[in-house]
Design a protein around this motif. Structure first.
Motif, PDB file in Angstrom:
ATOM      1  N   VAL A 116       5.967  19.298  15.517  1.00 40.02           N
ATOM      2  CA  VAL A 116       7.174  18.638  15.013  1.00 40.02           C
ATOM      3  C   VAL A 116       8.377  19.324  15.671  1.00 40.02           C
ATOM      4  CG1 VAL A 116       8.578  18.087  12.986  1.00 40.02           C
ATOM      5  CG2 VAL A 116       6.072  18.082  12.820  1.00 40.02           C
ATOM      6  N   PRO A 117       9.113  18.594  16.500  1.00 39.81           N
ATOM      7  CA  PRO A 117      10.244  19.212  17.214  1.00 39.81           C
ATOM      8  C   PRO A 117      11.382  19.580  16.258  1.00 39.81           C
ATOM      9  CG  PRO A 117       9.587  17.113  18.196  1.00 39.81           C
ATOM     10  CD  PRO A 117       8.913  17.198  16.877  1.00 39.81           C
ATOM     11  N   ASP A 118      12.348  20.350  16.771  1.00 35.70           N
ATOM     12  CA  ASP A 118      13.551  20.649  15.991  1.00 35.70           C
ATOM     13  C   ASP A 118      14.567  19.519  16.127  1.00 35.70           C
ATOM     14  OD1 ASP A 118      12.795  23.312  15.032  1.00 35.70           O
ATOM     15  OD2 ASP A 118      12.694  23.744  17.181  1.00 35.70           O
ATOM     16  N   MET A 119      14.563  18.902  17.304  1.00 42.22           N
ATOM     17  CA  MET A 119      15.406  17.720  17.516  1.00 42.22           C
ATOM     18  C   MET A 119      14.662  16.760  18.446  1.00 42.22           C
ATOM     19  SD  MET A 119      19.275  19.164  18.033  1.00 42.22           S
ATOM     20  CE  MET A 119      19.110  20.878  18.511  1.00 42.22           C
ATOM     21  N   VAL A 120      14.984  15.469  18.318  1.00 45.50           N
ATOM     22  CA  VAL A 120      14.355  14.452  19.161  1.00 45.50           C
ATOM     23  C   VAL A 120      15.449  13.542  19.699  1.00 45.50           C
ATOM     24  CG1 VAL A 120      12.688  12.562  19.248  1.00 45.50           C
ATOM     25  CG2 VAL A 120      12.297  14.481  17.684  1.00 45.50           C
ATOM     26  N   SER A 121      15.549  13.442  21.022  1.00 39.56           N
ATOM     27  CA  SER A 121      16.557  12.533  21.583  1.00 39.56           C
ATOM     28  C   SER A 121      15.914  11.201  21.938  1.00 39.56           C
ATOM     29  CB  SER A 121      17.243  13.162  22.800  1.00 39.56           C
ATOM     30  OG  SER A 121      16.301  13.623  23.726  1.00 39.56           O
ATOM     31  N   LEU A 122      16.667  10.143  21.660  1.00 43.03           N
ATOM     32  CA  LEU A 122      16.184   8.769  21.847  1.00 43.03           C
ATOM     33  C   LEU A 122      17.148   8.015  22.747  1.00 43.03           C
ATOM     34  CD1 LEU A 122      15.649   7.973  18.041  1.00 43.03           C
ATOM     35  CD2 LEU A 122      13.965   8.919  19.635  1.00 43.03           C
ATOM     36  N   GLY A 123      16.648   6.964  23.391  1.00 45.37           N
ATOM     37  CA  GLY A 123      17.550   6.180  24.234  1.00 45.37           C
ATOM     38  C   GLY A 123      16.900   4.905  24.710  1.00 45.37           C
ATOM     39  N   LYS A 124      16.977   4.713  26.009  1.00 46.01           N
ATOM     40  CA  LYS A 124      16.581   3.493  26.727  1.00 46.01           C
ATOM     41  C   LYS A 124      16.011   2.326  25.881  1.00 46.01           C
ATOM     42  CE  LYS A 124      15.713   5.980  31.072  1.00 46.01           C
ATOM     43  NZ  LYS A 124      16.671   5.461  32.045  1.00 46.01           N
ATOM     44  N   PRO A 125      14.738   2.407  25.383  1.00 44.45           N
ATOM     45  CA  PRO A 125      14.164   1.217  24.747  1.00 44.45           C
ATOM     46  C   PRO A 125      14.742   0.906  23.373  1.00 44.45           C
ATOM     47  CG  PRO A 125      12.588   3.045  24.692  1.00 44.45           C
ATOM     48  CD  PRO A 125      13.793   3.532  25.423  1.00 44.45           C
TER      49      PRO A 125
END
Ligand SMILES: Cc1ncc(COP(=O)(O)O)c(C=O)c1O
Length: 435
Positions: free
Chosen positions: A273-282
């Protein structure tokens, strides 16, 4: 090979139809020299629908490359949601609006409970840049670990950690690259070797007087040549950065939203489980929306001394679009299709490799594939580029990846069907026979 060199891209001086030559001259005059075009003979696309792109002469191209139009180009449910909301309201997060709360609630439900907040941005670069600001506040460190052919964005900070972009900006002084997770780089085991590389990078930081801040990884390693396996190998690396007081950021801009087939996020294949997750494109299927999912206590450390406002991130139209994308994914079973069609396509690539010595290993997770192109067993970027351009001439669109540019990158919209996979394989077989 840096992204700026674009191995299979247009090279000035190539012979083109006169009208395209004029268009390129105009483009150069207006947009300047920093942009690059795909393909030796650039495409002039005027319309997209599902997995198909159409050029101005009405010729259809099978799109096996675009992950932004993840639920299919110009999906009518997405464009309708966009248009409907745009006729009503398009304000930002400084007003109360249920749309963004409903979307945030639905999005966060797709993450483990530890990841309790989401902040909206317009681009993946902004999400990663914000992740760095938050991580600095939470850790007091500045040292960044990335892989040695990484791509994380266009802002100054994210360009400085985008080791694939070339020498102009990367790596920045606090950036400590480590070798990508390949068997060649870690012959004694990817999981233990990669974690040891994180450890060693933190030691190098110590010697340079830099305190560790983050390990940030594209969880499918797309610019490193598509490195999904072995499953679980990210967990020891995340533990290693945490042991040095840093945070683990999963960059899901490429693999996120169901592409890997077995779950919504690439990190999910690794039991971490990450500390942060970046999202984008789709996330917005072409509408510019992105975001950062974060553990609440980490965000609290940042928010104690800072506030965040993004004029367009999280606006009412973005919220409506985001909901429509998730509706389509659910109703059309796109994650399941990514698993099913992706497995068939990977099998097909491996069968083709039995007949064509140019095709090396295929690595895949769902509808994200990388295939090595070899001559006499050695990486051959020129041949990979030729294959990509020959396929484009037959009406199939893919690209290349990896530090040497010798890896075919196949990453179609998720409605890509078994019939589409067959079309791709048949055309690739012909291209390889005609070489
Ligand atoms: C892994 C990864 N992270 C971040 C970004 C940056 O996203 P954007 O172009 O939306 O700023 C990209 C874009 O290609 C990417 O591939």
């Amino acid at each position: 090979m840096s992204q700026s060199m674009m191995p299979n891209g247009y090279v000035p001086g190539a012979t083109l139809p006169p009208e395209d030559a004029v268009r390129i001259t105009r483009r150069d005059r207006l947009l300047g020299p920093a942009y690059r075009l795909f393909y030796a003979e650039p495409l002039h696309i005027v319309r997209g629908e599902g997995v198909w792109l159409h050029d101005r002469e009405g010729r259809a191209y099978l799109d096996a490359y675009n992950n932004v139009a993840s639920v299919g180009h110009c999906h009518p449910r997405v464009t309708e949601a966009m248009a409907m909301q745009a006729t009503q309201l398009a304000t930002h997060t400084r007003y109360l609006h249920d749309g963004i709360l409903d979307y945030a609630e639905r999005l966060l439900a797709l993450f483990p409970a530890e990841l309790g907040h989401v902040i909206f941005t317009c681009t993946g670069s902004e999400a990663n840049d914000l992740a760095l600001r938050i991580a600095r506040a939470a850790t007091g460190g500045t040292g960044i670990i990335v892989t040695d052919n990484a791509y994380h964005g266009t802002s100054l900070a994210t360009a400085e950690m985008s080791t694939s972009v070339g020498p102009a900006t990367a790596p920045g002084p606090a950036v400590f690259p480590i070798p990508a997770p390949t068997v060649e780089n870690y012959p004694d085991g990817i999981a233990s070797g990669f974690a040891a590389a994180v450890d060693a990078a933190c030691d190098r930081m110590g010697s340079a007087g830099v305190r560790p801040c983050v390990l940030i990884l594209d969880t499918i390693f797309s610019s490193d040549g598509v490195r999904p396996d072995p499953q679980g190998f990210l967990a020891p690396a995340a533990a290693a950065i945490r042991a040095h007081g840093g945070l683990f950021i999963a960059d899901e801009v490429q693999p996120g939203f169901g592409r890997t087939g077995t779950g919504m996020w690439g990190y999910g294949r690794h039991g971490v489980v990450p500390d942060m997750v970046s999202l984008g494109k789709p996330m917005g299927n072409g509408y510019p929306m992105a975001g950062l999912v974060v553990r609440p206590h980490i965000l609290a450390a940042f928010a104690a001394n800072a506030r965040y406002f993004n004029t367009f991130g999280g606006n009412a139209v973005a919220a409506a679009v985001g909901q429509a994308v998730l509706d389509v994914m659910r109703d059309e079973g796109l994650m399941q299709n990514a698993a099913h069609t992706g497995a068939a396509l990977a099998d097909g690539m491996r069968s083709l490799a039995d007949q064509h010595a140019a095709l090396g290993e295929t690595r895949a997770a769902g509808l994200f594939l990388g295939t090595d192109i070899l001559t006499d067993g050695q990486p051959d970027a020129a041949l990979a580029s030729r294959i990509v351009n020959d396929l484009r001439r037959t009406g199939v669109l893919i690209s290349t990846s990896g530090p040497l540019g010798h890896i075919l990158k196949i990453r179609p919209p998720l409605p890509f069907s078994l019939a589409n996979a067959d079309q791709l394989l048949t055309k690739l077989d012909k291209v390889l026979r005609d070489l």
